[in-house]
Design a protein around this motif. Structure first.
Motif, PDB file in Angstrom:
ATOM      1  N   CYS A  34      41.018  47.941  48.854  1.00 14.16           N
ATOM      2  CA  CYS A  34      39.745  47.879  48.695  1.00 14.16           C
ATOM      3  C   CYS A  34      39.316  49.382  49.320  1.00 14.16           C
ATOM      4  N   ARG A  35      39.607  49.278  50.132  1.00 18.02           N
ATOM      5  CA  ARG A  35      38.586  50.567  51.188  1.00 18.02           C
ATOM      6  C   ARG A  35      39.344  51.680  50.365  1.00 18.02           C
ATOM      7  N   ARG A  36      41.178  51.929  49.975  1.00 19.12           N
ATOM      8  CA  ARG A  36      41.194  53.094  48.608  1.00 19.12           C
ATOM      9  C   ARG A  36      40.859  52.746  47.418  1.00 19.12           C
ATOM     10  N   ALA A  37      39.694  52.089  47.734  1.00 17.65           N
ATOM     11  CA  ALA A  37      39.290  51.855  46.003  1.00 17.65           C
ATOM     12  C   ALA A  37      40.123  51.827  45.008  1.00 17.65           C
ATOM     13  N   SER A  38      41.305  50.267  44.863  1.00 19.19           N
ATOM     14  CA  SER A  38      42.518  49.945  44.585  1.00 19.19           C
ATOM     15  C   SER A  38      42.849  48.333  44.341  1.00 19.19           C
ATOM     16  N   GLY A  39      41.316  47.682  45.293  1.00 22.52           N
ATOM     17  CA  GLY A  39      41.438  46.690  45.058  1.00 22.52           C
ATOM     18  C   GLY A  39      41.605  45.954  43.840  1.00 22.52           C
ATOM     19  N   LYS A  40      41.267  46.350  42.427  1.00 18.43           N
ATOM     20  CA  LYS A  40      41.786  45.866  41.730  1.00 18.43           C
ATOM     21  C   LYS A  40      43.011  45.229  41.198  1.00 18.43           C
ATOM     22  N   GLU A  41      43.835  46.379  41.525  1.00 18.03           N
ATOM     23  CA  GLU A  41      44.772  46.838  40.964  1.00 18.03           C
ATOM     24  C   GLU A  41      46.038  45.480  41.858  1.00 18.03           C
ATOM     25  N   ARG A  42      45.677  45.036  43.503  1.00 15.74           N
ATOM     26  CA  ARG A  42      46.205  43.557  43.932  1.00 15.74           C
ATOM     27  C   ARG A  42      45.433  43.100  43.871  1.00 15.74           C
ATOM     28  N   ILE A  43      44.895  42.876  43.572  1.00 19.46           N
ATOM     29  CA  ILE A  43      43.327  40.965  42.941  1.00 19.46           C
ATOM     30  C   ILE A  43      44.723  39.913  42.449  1.00 19.46           C
ATOM     31  N   GLU A  44      45.535  40.404  40.826  1.00 20.67           N
ATOM     32  CA  GLU A  44      46.175  39.740  40.588  1.00 20.67           C
ATOM     33  C   GLU A  44      47.085  39.368  41.305  1.00 20.67           C
ATOM     34  N   GLU A  45      48.109  39.859  41.937  1.00 23.82           N
ATOM     35  CA  GLU A  45      49.348  40.318  42.790  1.00 23.82           C
ATOM     36  C   GLU A  45      48.479  39.239  43.698  1.00 23.82           C
ATOM     37  N   LEU A  46      47.926  38.962  44.362  1.00 25.56           N
ATOM     38  CA  LEU A  46      47.081  38.005  45.149  1.00 25.56           C
ATOM     39  C   LEU A  46      46.801  36.522  44.871  1.00 25.56           C
ATOM     40  N   ILE A  47      46.481  36.023  44.084  1.00 24.82           N
ATOM     41  CA  ILE A  47      45.670  35.082  42.834  1.00 24.82           C
ATOM     42  C   ILE A  47      47.473  35.298  42.979  1.00 24.82           C
TER      43      ILE A  47
END
Length: 138
Positions: A34-47
């Motif tokens: 999120c700090r690098r403005a790429s949280g959207k790319e990681r959210i599916e992975e986390l969920i």
């Protein structure tokens, strides 16, 4: 500031504590993204990770509590069901609306805060029980 595990959160059981550390690492990865403005790319992975991992983790905690005849087992089960319900709602949101900034923020606010509070307020109590009954975890 990164999300950091501290020993104050330790339950005192190696497997449970390592599972908690892994949860912290995964959320820390999302926060960093999120700090690098790429949280959207990681959210599916986390969920996706949480969807399978919490089942294993919750089952392990509950199994150990059962073996130890821990008096807080029912409260623990109730808390776990609540978390799974919140996770299911976020998964449905992801499926219906796709990845969004709102989903990333909701995941951090709902799930991360729950995990931290749950470990501090509920799981640490179990750690106190284990320390008082060391033979129970054997």
């Amino acid at each position: 500031m990164a999300l950091e595990w501290t020993e104050k959160l330790a339950v005192g059981h190696a497997v449970i504590d390592e599972q908690h550390r892994e949860l912290f690492r995964r959320f820390d990865n999302l926060i960093e993204a999120c700090r690098r403005a790429s949280g959207k790319e990681r959210i599916e992975e986390l969920i996706g990770f949480l969807d399978s991992y919490v089942v294993i983790h919750f089952r392990e905690e509950e199994r150990l509590m059962e073996l130890c005849a821990y008096p807080g087992l029912e409260e623990q089960k109730s808390q776990h069901l609540y978390f799974i319900g919140r996770l299911d709602a976020l998964k449905a949101d992801l499926k219906e609306k796709g990845v969004s900034a709102h989903l990333v923020i909701s995941t951090n606010q709902i799930l991360l805060k729950w995990i931290i509070r749950h470990i501090k307020d509920i799981d640490v109590k179990f750690g106190v029980f284990l320390k008082a009954h060391p033979q129970a975890a054997s």
